[in-house]
Write a protein that holds these residues in place. Structure first.
Motif, PDB file in Angstrom:
ATOM      1  N   THR A   3       0.766  -1.227   0.060  1.00  0.00           N
ATOM      2  CA  THR A   3       0.006  -0.107  -0.150  1.00  0.00           C
ATOM      3  C   THR A   3       0.715   1.222   0.000  1.00  0.00           C
ATOM      4  N   GLY A   4       2.202   1.057  -0.036  1.00  0.00           N
ATOM      5  CA  GLY A   4       2.999   2.365  -0.031  1.00  0.00           C
ATOM      6  C   GLY A   4       3.626   2.284  -1.461  1.00  0.00           C
ATOM      7  N   HIS A   5       4.386   3.314  -1.505  1.00  0.00           N
ATOM      8  CA  HIS A   5       5.339   3.529  -2.766  1.00  0.00           C
ATOM      9  C   HIS A   5       6.607   4.407  -2.395  1.00  0.00           C
ATOM     10  N   VAL A   6       7.397   4.576  -3.560  1.00  0.00           N
ATOM     11  CA  VAL A   6       8.881   5.247  -3.328  1.00  0.00           C
ATOM     12  C   VAL A   6       8.383   6.340  -4.202  1.00  0.00           C
ATOM     13  N   GLU A   7       8.816   7.602  -3.992  1.00  0.00           N
ATOM     14  CA  GLU A   7       8.997   8.825  -4.855  1.00  0.00           C
ATOM     15  C   GLU A   7      10.586   9.369  -4.732  1.00  0.00           C
ATOM     16  N   TYR A   8      10.816   9.961  -6.057  1.00  0.00           N
ATOM     17  CA  TYR A   8      12.054  10.257  -6.288  1.00  0.00           C
ATOM     18  C   TYR A   8      12.208  11.514  -6.912  1.00  0.00           C
ATOM     19  N   ALA A   9      13.164  12.453  -6.396  1.00  0.00           N
ATOM     20  CA  ALA A   9      13.460  13.614  -7.240  1.00  0.00           C
ATOM     21  C   ALA A   9      15.211  13.900  -7.367  1.00  0.00           C
ATOM     22  N   SER A  10      15.648  14.496  -8.113  1.00  0.00           N
ATOM     23  CA  SER A  10      17.088  15.036  -8.208  1.00  0.00           C
ATOM     24  C   SER A  10      17.174  16.451  -8.557  1.00  0.00           C
ATOM     25  N   LEU A  11      18.165  16.973  -7.984  1.00  0.00           N
ATOM     26  CA  LEU A  11      18.558  18.370  -8.382  1.00  0.00           C
ATOM     27  C   LEU A  11      20.049  18.729  -8.093  1.00  0.00           C
ATOM     28  N   ASN A  12      20.551  19.013  -9.174  1.00  0.00           N
ATOM     29  CA  ASN A  12      22.125  19.323  -8.963  1.00  0.00           C
ATOM     30  C   ASN A  12      22.914  18.260  -8.488  1.00  0.00           C
ATOM     31  N   GLY A  13      22.609  16.859  -8.498  1.00  0.00           N
ATOM     32  CA  GLY A  13      23.636  16.065  -7.959  1.00  0.00           C
ATOM     33  C   GLY A  13      23.044  15.558  -6.847  1.00  0.00           C
ATOM     34  N   THR A  14      22.003  16.011  -6.278  1.00  0.00           N
ATOM     35  CA  THR A  14      21.494  15.472  -4.809  1.00  0.00           C
ATOM     36  C   THR A  14      20.277  14.724  -5.354  1.00  0.00           C
ATOM     37  N   ALA A  36      21.228   1.497  -9.121  1.00  0.00           N
ATOM     38  CA  ALA A  36      22.619   0.961 -10.230  1.00  0.00           C
ATOM     39  C   ALA A  36      22.749   2.224 -11.132  1.00  0.00           C
ATOM     40  N   ARG A  37      21.730   3.032 -11.753  1.00  0.00           N
ATOM     41  CA  ARG A  37      22.107   4.256 -12.492  1.00  0.00           C
ATOM     42  C   ARG A  37      22.947   5.251 -12.015  1.00  0.00           C
ATOM     43  N   ILE A  38      22.373   5.676 -10.699  1.00  0.00           N
ATOM     44  CA  ILE A  38      22.774   6.568  -9.723  1.00  0.00           C
ATOM     45  C   ILE A  38      24.312   6.319  -9.533  1.00  0.00           C
ATOM     46  N   GLU A  39      24.741   5.052  -9.144  1.00  0.00           N
ATOM     47  CA  GLU A  39      26.116   4.771  -8.999  1.00  0.00           C
ATOM     48  C   GLU A  39      26.890   4.912 -10.077  1.00  0.00           C
ATOM     49  N   GLN A  40      26.637   4.797 -11.351  1.00  0.00           N
ATOM     50  CA  GLN A  40      27.313   5.221 -12.661  1.00  0.00           C
ATOM     51  C   GLN A  40      27.686   6.724 -12.944  1.00  0.00           C
ATOM     52  N   GLN A  41      26.723   7.619 -12.122  1.00  0.00           N
ATOM     53  CA  GLN A  41      26.924   8.905 -12.328  1.00  0.00           C
ATOM     54  C   GLN A  41      28.262   9.545 -11.884  1.00  0.00           C
ATOM     55  N   GLU A  42      28.566  10.835 -12.121  1.00  0.00           N
ATOM     56  CA  GLU A  42      29.838  11.168 -11.738  1.00  0.00           C
ATOM     57  C   GLU A  42      29.565  12.424 -10.665  1.00  0.00           C
ATOM     58  N   ASN A  43      28.337  13.202 -10.971  1.00  0.00           N
ATOM     59  CA  ASN A  43      28.199  14.266 -10.365  1.00  0.00           C
ATOM     60  C   ASN A  43      27.242  14.251  -8.998  1.00  0.00           C
ATOM     61  N   VAL A  44      27.213  13.186  -8.361  1.00  0.00           N
ATOM     62  CA  VAL A  44      26.495  12.927  -7.168  1.00  0.00           C
ATOM     63  C   VAL A  44      27.125  13.554  -5.925  1.00  0.00           C
ATOM     64  N   VAL A  45      26.452  14.501  -5.230  1.00  0.00           N
ATOM     65  CA  VAL A  45      26.794  15.321  -4.379  1.00  0.00           C
ATOM     66  C   VAL A  45      26.323  14.942  -2.822  1.00  0.00           C
ATOM     67  N   GLY A  46      24.918  14.364  -2.991  1.00  0.00           N
ATOM     68  CA  GLY A  46      24.405  14.119  -1.748  1.00  0.00           C
ATOM     69  C   GLY A  46      23.168  13.267  -2.058  1.00  0.00           C
ATOM     70  N   ALA A  47      22.815  12.712  -1.037  1.00  0.00           N
ATOM     71  CA  ALA A  47      21.401  12.060  -1.106  1.00  0.00           C
ATOM     72  C   ALA A  47      20.620  12.049   0.292  1.00  0.00           C
ATOM     73  N   ILE A  48      19.240  12.067   0.180  1.00  0.00           N
ATOM     74  CA  ILE A  48      18.234  12.249   1.364  1.00  0.00           C
ATOM     75  C   ILE A  48      17.195  11.054   1.158  1.00  0.00           C
ATOM     76  N   VAL A  49      17.236  10.275   2.100  1.00  0.00           N
ATOM     77  CA  VAL A  49      16.092   9.255   2.206  1.00  0.00           C
ATOM     78  C   VAL A  49      15.095   9.808   3.337  1.00  0.00           C
ATOM     79  N   ASP A  50      13.698  10.153   2.911  1.00  0.00           N
ATOM     80  CA  ASP A  50      12.981  10.732   3.621  1.00  0.00           C
ATOM     81  C   ASP A  50      11.984   9.516   4.095  1.00  0.00           C
ATOM     82  N   LEU A  51      11.899   9.228   5.300  1.00  0.00           N
ATOM     83  CA  LEU A  51      10.831   8.080   5.977  1.00  0.00           C
ATOM     84  C   LEU A  51      10.063   8.821   6.777  1.00  0.00           C
ATOM     85  N   THR A  52       9.879  10.312   6.637  1.00  0.00           N
ATOM     86  CA  THR A  52       8.862  10.904   7.539  1.00  0.00           C
ATOM     87  C   THR A  52       7.289  10.563   7.315  1.00  0.00           C
ATOM     88  N   GLN A  53       7.002   9.709   6.418  1.00  0.00           N
ATOM     89  CA  GLN A  53       5.562   9.439   5.912  1.00  0.00           C
ATOM     90  C   GLN A  53       5.549   8.131   5.618  1.00  0.00           C
TER      91      GLN A  53
END
Length: 176
Positions: A3-14, A36-53
């Motif tokens: 009954t849940g799902h995952v949402e995603y967004a990306s901005l300037n490597g975050t 797997a796709r993100i792992e191949q990117q070179e401009n990754v500067v951060g990641a946030i996993v939001d579990l507040t909901q």
């Protein structure tokens, strides 16, 4: 059915991952592919996993998140941030060792972050088995308690995977 799902967004490597509702293994196939796709990117500067909901999260999803945290540390030298306001979810994440690869914060941020739902495409038994197996192997790497807890499951899943591979190897080949 989840009954849940995952949402995603990306901005300037975050990269922002928002888990909403009861998030189970079925909801994380697309997340695993995205990692797997993100792992191949070179401009990754951060990641946030939001579990507040997030109201529930299973061990497969925790394993996929552990994989995210480990990959970001190894490939990009980044420690990802996990946001949680549910004490049960925070305790579960910490007990599985995610505090080793994430900075876990109690945060009630803006719930209107512009994320889009990840679609669960091409989910078949083989893909699900591989994702569940890989997630639990990742959890086992985090600490001895996880290793002891998930070792029987991993052995069972590996046997299923071997049985599937043997079955596909012995099927007659049809030439068109």
């Amino acid at each position: 059915m989840s009954t849940g799902h995952v949402e995603y967004a990306s901005l300037n490597g975050t990269h922002i991952f928002k888990l909403i509702g009861e998030v189970r293994a079925q909801s994380c196939i697309s997340l695993d592919k995205l990692l797997a796709r993100i792992e191949q990117q070179e401009n990754v500067v951060g990641a946030i996993v939001d579990l507040t909901q997030t109201t529930f999260i299973d061990s497969t999803v925790l394993g996929v998140l552990a994989k995210l945290g480990l990959k970001l540390k190894q490939a990009h030298h980044i420690q990802a941030v996990m946001l949680s306001t549910n004490p049960d979810i925070t305790t579960l994440a910490n007990s599985m060792g995610l505090g080793q690869v994430f900075v876990i914060l109690n945060y009630c941020g803006d719930p209107t972050v512009c994320t889009q739902a990840l679609l669960d495409d091409n989910v078949n038994h083989s893909t699900m088995l591989t994702t569940v197996l890989d997630a639990h192997k990742t959890l086992m790497k985090l600490n001895k308690n996880n290793q002891n807890m998930f070792e029987p499951l991993v052995k069972q899943l590996e046997k299923q995977q071997d049985d599937m591979e043997c079955a596909s190897d012995t099927e007659p080949q049809h030439n068109a």
